[in-house]
Design an enzyme around this catalytic site. Structure first.
Site, mmCIF file in Angstrom:
data_model
loop_
_atom_site.group_PDB
_atom_site.id
_atom_site.type_symbol
_atom_site.label_atom_id
_atom_site.label_comp_id
_atom_site.label_asym_id
_atom_site.label_seq_id
_atom_site.Cartn_x
_atom_site.Cartn_y
_atom_site.Cartn_z
ATOM 1 N N ALA A 1 23.733 -7.041 -23.643
ATOM 2 C CA ALA A 1 22.944 -5.811 -23.571
ATOM 3 C C ALA A 1 21.882 -5.856 -22.492
ATOM 4 C CB ALA A 1 22.291 -5.530 -24.923
ATOM 5 N N PHE B 1 20.574 -7.785 -28.294
ATOM 6 C CA PHE B 1 19.149 -7.957 -28.024
ATOM 7 C C PHE B 1 18.316 -6.916 -28.766
ATOM 8 C CE2 PHE B 1 20.893 -10.148 -24.134
ATOM 9 C CZ PHE B 1 20.511 -11.410 -24.540
ATOM 10 N N TRP C 1 19.909 -15.332 -44.945
ATOM 11 C CA TRP C 1 20.111 -16.650 -44.334
ATOM 12 C C TRP C 1 20.182 -17.727 -45.406
ATOM 13 C CZ3 TRP C 1 17.379 -21.277 -44.072
ATOM 14 C CH2 TRP C 1 17.804 -22.187 -43.082
ATOM 15 N N LYS D 1 19.419 -11.026 -36.012
ATOM 16 C CA LYS D 1 20.092 -9.722 -36.078
ATOM 17 C C LYS D 1 21.521 -9.841 -36.586
ATOM 18 C CE LYS D 1 20.238 -7.888 -32.091
ATOM 19 N NZ LYS D 1 21.577 -8.360 -31.636
ATOM 20 N N THR E 1 22.799 -12.375 -38.226
ATOM 21 C CA THR E 1 22.688 -12.888 -39.597
ATOM 22 C C THR E 1 22.451 -11.743 -40.571
ATOM 23 O OG1 THR E 1 21.777 -14.974 -38.766
ATOM 24 C CG2 THR E 1 21.390 -14.469 -41.084
ATOM 25 N N LYS F 1 20.974 -19.923 -25.698
ATOM 26 C CA LYS F 1 20.907 -18.939 -26.778
ATOM 27 C C LYS F 1 21.720 -19.350 -28.005
ATOM 28 C CE LYS F 1 21.850 -14.055 -27.725
ATOM 29 N NZ LYS F 1 22.953 -14.228 -28.678
ATOM 30 N N ARG G 1 30.351 -8.113 -31.937
ATOM 31 C CA ARG G 1 30.835 -8.522 -30.623
ATOM 32 C C ARG G 1 31.317 -9.975 -30.682
ATOM 33 N NH1 ARG G 1 25.904 -8.262 -27.036
ATOM 34 N NH2 ARG G 1 24.971 -8.935 -29.002
ATOM 35 N N PHE H 1 11.331 -16.012 -43.833
ATOM 36 C CA PHE H 1 11.170 -17.450 -43.635
ATOM 37 C C PHE H 1 10.275 -17.994 -44.744
ATOM 38 C CE2 PHE H 1 12.746 -16.225 -39.585
ATOM 39 C CZ PHE H 1 13.211 -17.356 -38.922
#
Length: 556
Positions: free
Chosen positions: A273, A301, A409, A71, A73, A105, A94, A381
């Site tokens: 969140a 999240f 990415w 997210k 990224t 994480k 954030r 991916f």
């Protein structure tokens, strides 16, 4: 492929003054923290406050899985892509917490060639905002216990102290502690608790306050305890408000850094969140809107947590109106929701994709309930197949939302051009009828039930006896008009983290509720969610080090 930290450390950063000037910010309006970080001054807001707002785009995601979604990224890459298309874009994010950084994480700087830098600074101490919040929180706790020790003029009932200490680290042994042990001068013995800094009400207050005056008003309303008559005792009653505000004076100012492609990013505040309201600061988002054509922000999240709170708490309080939502998913994550083991996600499996795509379906439906147009993007991916991508594209278009592949990415802004074009097309052509999910006038139980049924898909809500009493008490004190901040696990739409996909016929279990009077919402704890996380068996901290030359390794 290089690691995220290798890519970040090889980046050629521009002086933050040059980056800021590209956003129309003068050197006199910056407060430097070295060459690559700065805070935005109050004078800047005074100059731009009457500017017309740009467009506001929220990036959210399906429920997180071990397969990864990307997210942040996507948020960073979309901002870079908008800049490549000639749009004056700003990113609003954030700040990361040290807890997950050293836990499981990881940090929150994006990934690959769609990152904000300096990455190590951002993920560690940054400009000290979280330390200031921690200090203000614990100053209030110290003044509370000191007041009880020094005669307890306010008649505080030590059995009804509700203010908790905090630390920005995952430390499970601090969840439930006893303080005041020792002799008479060491304070009154009582049970106490810690939360992680991102769950502190002061974090929420900092992120929701309009300015210093509003910050002080909110700090003063914090309920720290109840007296022997059952009446609330506040930070104002303890005369702690001014000192806390002094600690937060600089932390209240938004920070500016840059992406790998030198797009400006305002990074400020960081409530989780799953246990807090999950959005960056109102001040940073407002500044970005006044300085840009398009502001791209994210919420923590999945959309069931971050987006719901962005809409129902942040936008409600700040009077903001999002213009579009980007919903991030991956083929791998959808197959995981369809029952595929993490080790087998690289194999094409259309049957599992068909089963798991119901998670994406529910999030699309939820966002559409707010009247905001949706663009679904697949964070690409190399193991994804054309057949899988096409299956998801057709599914999204049947659901009435746009679709785009994202390769940010791997390619940075260039890999987000297709997504950026879809977003621009959506902003131009799609109607926006944003409205929060529920009215302020509903009872707290009605609000909880609305979120549980409409967003999570619950059959009903079950309340523990303690929660029933707490909700009744909160409403009797006059806080029934507040929105609800649901504390729920992030992995499932339900309160059971193991129920993937789109759970049905489940009840949401409410075990606790308390009012954050300064923040302006009621926190509702569901299931087994904790406000102080613990470290995993093998924490990420095991692999982090510093070379003799001072280069940090293993951060990602």
């Amino acid at each position: 492929m290089k690691t995220d930290i290798e890519i970040a450390q090889e980046a050629k950063m521009e002086h933050i003054g040059k980056v800021a000037s590209g956003a129309g910010i003068s050197e006199e309006e910056l407060e430097y923290y070295g060459k690559y970080k700065a805070k935005l001054s109050d004078e800047l807001w005074g100059r731009i406050r009457d500017n017309e707002d740009g467009k506001l785009v929220l990036v959210t995601a399906i429920n997180p899985t071990p397969a990864g979604e990307g997210k942040t990224t996507t948020t960073v890459g979309l901002g870079e892509a908008m800049a490549k298309l000639g749009k004056r874009a700003l990113i609003a994010l954030r700040e990361p917490s040290l807890g997950p950084c050293f836990g499981i994480k990881g940090g929150a700087a994006g990934g690959g060639y769609a990152q904000v830098v300096p990455m190590e600074d951002l993920n560690l101490h940054f400009t000290g905002d979280f330390h200031a919040i921690t200090s203000a929180n614990n100053l209030l706790a110290a003044m509370l216990d000191n007041h009880i020790q020094q005669g307890n003029e306010l008649g505080i009932d030590p059995r009804q102290v509700v203010w908790k200490r905090c630390v920005d680290m995952n430390d499970r042994v601090l969840r439930n502690i006893v303080v005041g042990l020792g002799n008479k001068m060491d304070g009154m013995v009582r049970e106490d608790h810690f939360v992680i800094t991102v769950a502190s009400e002061i974090m929420a207050i900092l992120c929701l306050a309009d300015d210093m005056a509003d910050l002080k008003r909110r700090l003063g309303r914090i309920i720290v305890a109840y007296n022997f008559s059952g009446d609330p005792v506040t930070a104002d009653d303890l005369k702690a408000t001014g000192a806390m505000a002094a600690l937060l004076k600089d932390a209240a100012k938004p920070n500016i850094i840059q992406t790998l492609e030198h797009t400006p990013a305002l990074v400020h505040g960081g409530p989780f969140a799953n246990i807090a309201h999950g959005c960056n600061s109102v001040r940073a988002t407002r500044m970005a809107l006044k300085l840009s054509d398009i502001t791209i922000t994210e919420a923590g999240f999945g959309a069931d947590l971050g987006a719901e709170k962005f809409f129902d708490i942040k936008c409600r309080m700040a009077g903001m109106k999002p213009d579009a939502v980007v919903l991030v998913a991956t083929v791998r994550a959808l197959k995981y929701n369809g029952g595929v083991a993490k080790s087998d996600l690289a194999k094409e499996n259309l049957d599992a994709l068909a089963k798991g795509i119901v998670n994406l379906e529910k999030h699309i439906e939820n966002i559409q309930k707010y009247g905001v147009p949706v663009v679904v993007t697949l964070n690409s991916f190399v193991t994804d197949t054309d057949a899988e991508n096409e299956f998801i594209r057709k599914f999204c278009e049947e659901k009435g939302c746009e679709f785009a592949l994202s390769e940010v990415w791997e390619k940075g802004g260039e890999g987000g051009i297709s997504l950026a074009e879809k977003v621009l097309e959506t902003l131009e052509k799609k109607e926006n009828h944003f409205q929060p999910l529920y009215e302020d006038s509903l009872s707290l139980k009605e609000k909880i039930g609305t979120v549980a049924k409409e967003i999570y898909g619950a059959r009903g809500v079950v309340y523990e006896p303690a929660a029933e009493k707490q909700i009744a008490k909160i409403e009797s004190m006059g806080f029934g008009s507040f929105p609800v901040c649901m504390a729920k696990n992030q992995y499932s739409l339900s309160d059971d983290a193991k129920k993937l996909g789109r759970p049905e016929n489940f009840d949401l279990h409410i075990r606790e509720a308390y009012v954050s009077a300064g923040a302006g919402f009621v926190v509702v704890l569901t299931g087994a969610v904790m406000t102080m996380p613990g470290l995993p068996k093998i924490p990420a901290a095991n692999g982090i080090d510093v070379t003799d030359e001072g280069r940090i390794t293993g951060l990602f």
